[in-house]
Design a protein around this motif. Structure first.
Motif, PDB file in Angstrom:
ATOM      1  N   LEU A   1      31.562   1.798 -11.378  1.00 45.57           N
ATOM      2  CA  LEU A   1      32.719   2.452 -10.774  1.00 45.57           C
ATOM      3  C   LEU A   1      33.971   2.214 -11.623  1.00 45.57           C
ATOM      4  O   LEU A   1      34.773   3.140 -11.833  1.00 45.57           O
ATOM      5  N   ALA A   2      34.096   1.011 -12.180  1.00 44.66           N
ATOM      6  CA  ALA A   2      35.268   0.699 -13.003  1.00 44.66           C
ATOM      7  C   ALA A   2      35.262   1.528 -14.283  1.00 44.66           C
ATOM      8  O   ALA A   2      36.307   2.041 -14.704  1.00 44.66           O
ATOM      9  N   SER A   3      34.120   1.669 -14.926  1.00 48.85           N
ATOM     10  CA  SER A   3      34.065   2.455 -16.163  1.00 48.85           C
ATOM     11  C   SER A   3      34.334   3.924 -15.871  1.00 48.85           C
ATOM     12  O   SER A   3      34.986   4.610 -16.675  1.00 48.85           O
ATOM     13  N   THR A   4      33.866   4.432 -14.729  1.00 47.48           N
ATOM     14  CA  THR A   4      34.135   5.826 -14.374  1.00 47.48           C
ATOM     15  C   THR A   4      35.617   6.042 -14.114  1.00 47.48           C
ATOM     16  O   THR A   4      36.195   7.056 -14.555  1.00 47.48           O
ATOM     17  N   ILE A   5      36.243   5.102 -13.417  1.00 44.47           N
ATOM     18  CA  ILE A   5      37.681   5.227 -13.133  1.00 44.47           C
ATOM     19  C   ILE A   5      38.492   5.168 -14.427  1.00 44.47           C
ATOM     20  O   ILE A   5      39.418   5.959 -14.635  1.00 44.47           O
ATOM     21  N   CYS A   6      38.139   4.257 -15.319  1.00 44.15           N
ATOM     22  CA  CYS A   6      38.857   4.140 -16.601  1.00 44.15           C
ATOM     23  C   CYS A   6      38.669   5.395 -17.447  1.00 44.15           C
ATOM     24  O   CYS A   6      39.625   5.893 -18.060  1.00 44.15           O
ATOM     25  N   ALA A   7      37.447   5.910 -17.497  1.00 45.23           N
ATOM     26  CA  ALA A   7      37.185   7.116 -18.271  1.00 45.23           C
ATOM     27  C   ALA A   7      37.958   8.298 -17.711  1.00 45.23           C
ATOM     28  O   ALA A   7      38.519   9.110 -18.462  1.00 45.23           O
ATOM     29  N   THR A   8      38.028   8.386 -16.374  1.00 46.36           N
ATOM     30  CA  THR A   8      38.772   9.474 -15.742  1.00 46.36           C
ATOM     31  C   THR A   8      40.263   9.344 -16.032  1.00 46.36           C
ATOM     32  O   THR A   8      40.942  10.352 -16.289  1.00 46.36           O
ATOM     33  N   ALA A   9      40.792   8.137 -15.996  1.00 50.54           N
ATOM     34  CA  ALA A   9      42.213   7.928 -16.275  1.00 50.54           C
ATOM     35  C   ALA A   9      42.548   8.307 -17.713  1.00 50.54           C
ATOM     36  O   ALA A   9      43.574   8.966 -17.977  1.00 50.54           O
ATOM     37  N   VAL A  10      41.707   7.919 -18.658  1.00 53.99           N
ATOM     38  CA  VAL A  10      41.941   8.262 -20.068  1.00 53.99           C
ATOM     39  C   VAL A  10      41.876   9.769 -20.259  1.00 53.99           C
ATOM     40  O   VAL A  10      42.700  10.362 -20.962  1.00 53.99           O
ATOM     41  N   SER A  11      40.917  10.405 -19.605  1.00 56.37           N
ATOM     42  CA  SER A  11      40.791  11.859 -19.725  1.00 56.37           C
ATOM     43  C   SER A  11      41.971  12.573 -19.098  1.00 56.37           C
ATOM     44  O   SER A  11      42.471  13.570 -19.636  1.00 56.37           O
ATOM     45  N   ALA A  12      42.450  12.085 -17.962  1.00 58.41           N
ATOM     46  CA  ALA A  12      43.604  12.711 -17.315  1.00 58.41           C
ATOM     47  C   ALA A  12      44.844  12.589 -18.191  1.00 58.41           C
ATOM     48  O   ALA A  12      45.624  13.552 -18.322  1.00 58.41           O
ATOM     49  N   ALA A  13      45.028  11.441 -18.821  1.00 59.49           N
ATOM     50  CA  ALA A  13      46.172  11.270 -19.720  1.00 59.49           C
ATOM     51  C   ALA A  13      46.057  12.223 -20.909  1.00 59.49           C
ATOM     52  O   ALA A  13      47.052  12.852 -21.315  1.00 59.49           O
ATOM     53  N   GLY A  14      44.876  12.343 -21.472  1.00 56.58           N
ATOM     54  CA  GLY A  14      44.678  13.254 -22.597  1.00 56.58           C
ATOM     55  C   GLY A  14      44.905  14.698 -22.215  1.00 56.58           C
ATOM     56  O   GLY A  14      45.501  15.473 -22.977  1.00 56.58           O
ATOM     57  N   LEU A  15      44.449  15.086 -21.020  1.00 57.25           N
ATOM     58  CA  LEU A  15      44.673  16.459 -20.578  1.00 57.25           C
ATOM     59  C   LEU A  15      46.154  16.715 -20.314  1.00 57.25           C
ATOM     60  O   LEU A  15      46.654  17.826 -20.561  1.00 57.25           O
ATOM     61  N   GLY A  16      46.878  15.713 -19.853  1.00 54.05           N
ATOM     62  CA  GLY A  16      48.327  15.853 -19.682  1.00 54.05           C
ATOM     63  C   GLY A  16      49.020  16.083 -21.007  1.00 54.05           C
ATOM     64  O   GLY A  16      49.922  16.933 -21.119  1.00 54.05           O
ATOM     65  N   ILE A  17      48.616  15.358 -22.028  1.00 57.44           N
ATOM     66  CA  ILE A  17      49.191  15.557 -23.362  1.00 57.44           C
ATOM     67  C   ILE A  17      48.842  16.946 -23.879  1.00 57.44           C
ATOM     68  O   ILE A  17      49.660  17.619 -24.516  1.00 57.44           O
ATOM     69  N   ALA A  18      47.646  17.410 -23.582  1.00 56.59           N
ATOM     70  CA  ALA A  18      47.234  18.749 -24.009  1.00 56.59           C
ATOM     71  C   ALA A  18      48.087  19.819 -23.332  1.00 56.59           C
ATOM     72  O   ALA A  18      48.465  20.821 -23.966  1.00 56.59           O
ATOM     73  N   VAL A  19      48.408  19.641 -22.043  1.00 56.43           N
ATOM     74  CA  VAL A  19      49.256  20.603 -21.337  1.00 56.43           C
ATOM     75  C   VAL A  19      50.648  20.628 -21.957  1.00 56.43           C
ATOM     76  O   VAL A  19      51.230  21.709 -22.170  1.00 56.43           O
ATOM     77  N   LEU A  20      51.213  19.460 -22.272  1.00 57.86           N
ATOM     78  CA  LEU A  20      52.529  19.423 -22.907  1.00 57.86           C
ATOM     79  C   LEU A  20      52.511  20.092 -24.281  1.00 57.86           C
ATOM     80  O   LEU A  20      53.464  20.778 -24.668  1.00 57.86           O
ATOM     81  N   THR A  21      51.439  19.914 -25.019  1.00 62.86           N
ATOM     82  CA  THR A  21      51.309  20.538 -26.334  1.00 62.86           C
ATOM     83  C   THR A  21      51.197  22.049 -26.191  1.00 62.86           C
ATOM     84  O   THR A  21      51.782  22.802 -26.978  1.00 62.86           O
ATOM     85  N   ALA A  22      50.464  22.515 -25.194  1.00 61.49           N
ATOM     86  CA  ALA A  22      50.343  23.957 -24.962  1.00 61.49           C
ATOM     87  C   ALA A  22      51.682  24.546 -24.529  1.00 61.49           C
ATOM     88  O   ALA A  22      52.012  25.692 -24.868  1.00 61.49           O
ATOM     89  N   TYR A  23      52.480  23.791 -23.789  1.00 62.18           N
ATOM     90  CA  TYR A  23      53.800  24.243 -23.348  1.00 62.18           C
ATOM     91  C   TYR A  23      54.713  24.483 -24.549  1.00 62.18           C
ATOM     92  O   TYR A  23      55.585  25.354 -24.504  1.00 62.18           O
ATOM     93  N   ARG A  24      54.483  23.740 -25.637  1.00 64.33           N
ATOM     94  CA  ARG A  24      55.283  23.901 -26.865  1.00 64.33           C
ATOM     95  C   ARG A  24      54.736  25.011 -27.761  1.00 64.33           C
ATOM     96  O   ARG A  24      55.104  25.119 -28.921  1.00 64.33           O
ATOM     97  N   LYS A  25      53.807  25.798 -27.241  1.00 66.47           N
ATOM     98  CA  LYS A  25      53.216  26.952 -27.953  1.00 66.47           C
ATOM     99  C   LYS A  25      52.344  26.526 -29.135  1.00 66.47           C
ATOM    100  O   LYS A  25      52.222  27.236 -30.125  1.00 66.47           O
ATOM    101  N   ARG A  26      51.733  25.360 -29.028  1.00 66.46           N
ATOM    102  CA  ARG A  26      50.791  24.907 -30.060  1.00 66.46           C
ATOM    103  C   ARG A  26      49.410  24.868 -29.416  1.00 66.46           C
ATOM    104  O   ARG A  26      48.864  23.824 -29.108  1.00 66.46           O
ATOM    105  N   PHE A  27      48.831  26.052 -29.237  1.00 66.36           N
ATOM    106  CA  PHE A  27      47.613  26.192 -28.453  1.00 66.36           C
ATOM    107  C   PHE A  27      46.380  25.624 -29.161  1.00 66.36           C
ATOM    108  O   PHE A  27      45.494  25.067 -28.513  1.00 66.36           O
TER     109      PHE A  27
END
Length: 152
Positions: A2-28
């Motif tokens: 459960l701990a590894s799943t939660i950590c993996a999900t948190a890392v993925s959510a942070a990465g997807l957030g960075i991806a959304v910010l990058t897409a907002y800057r028109k760098r698709f």
């Protein structure tokens, strides 16, 4: 698990957030690449590879196995080095083999060739001083010696 799943999900959510910010800057293209990297931890957690990796890293038996493999590799290298030194036969053997190889290479270059010489008519007309010719040009005896050495 459960701990590894939660950590993996948190890392993925942070990465997807960075991806959304990058897409907002028109760098698709960069955003798509970041999203692809961000989804890797979740995929690894879902396939169970994270359990295998954590079992591999935190198991002392695995580290002992790596130590035994490293010791085996070192022993192979040492025995090979000693074998090579023993096959050479010492310094006297090296000198003899080097001389034989030099003689063989001389024979291979020109087996029946004679040593080069200067034209006797040309050398008789110009008197030579010590190491120099009369016209101030240098003596070519050193070049001739090198050519003789190489059998040319």
């Amino acid at each position: 698990m459960l701990a590894s799943t939660i950590c993996a999900t948190a890392v993925s959510a942070a990465g997807l957030g960075i991806a959304v910010l990058t897409a907002y800057r028109k760098r698709f293209l960069a955003a798509a690449r970041i999203a692809a990297y961000a989804l890797v931890p979740v995929g690894l957690a879902m396939t169970g590879i994270l359990r295998w990796v954590t079992g591999l890293v935190f198991d002392p038996g695995v580290w002992l196995g790596f130590g035994v493999l490293a010791l085996s590799a070192v022993l192979f290298m040492i025995t090979r080095a000693v074998e090579r030194r023993g096959a050479e036969g010492g310094k006297a053997g090296r000198k003899e083999r080097k001389a034989a190889a030099a003689a063989a290479s001389r024979e291979a270059l020109a087996p029946g060739a004679s040593a080069p010489s200067l034209d006797p008519a040309r050398t008789a007309t110009r008197p030579q001083a010590k190491g120099k010719k009369a016209g101030g040009a240098e003596d070519f005896s050193d070049i001739e010696a090198i050519l003789k050495k190489h059998g040319i």
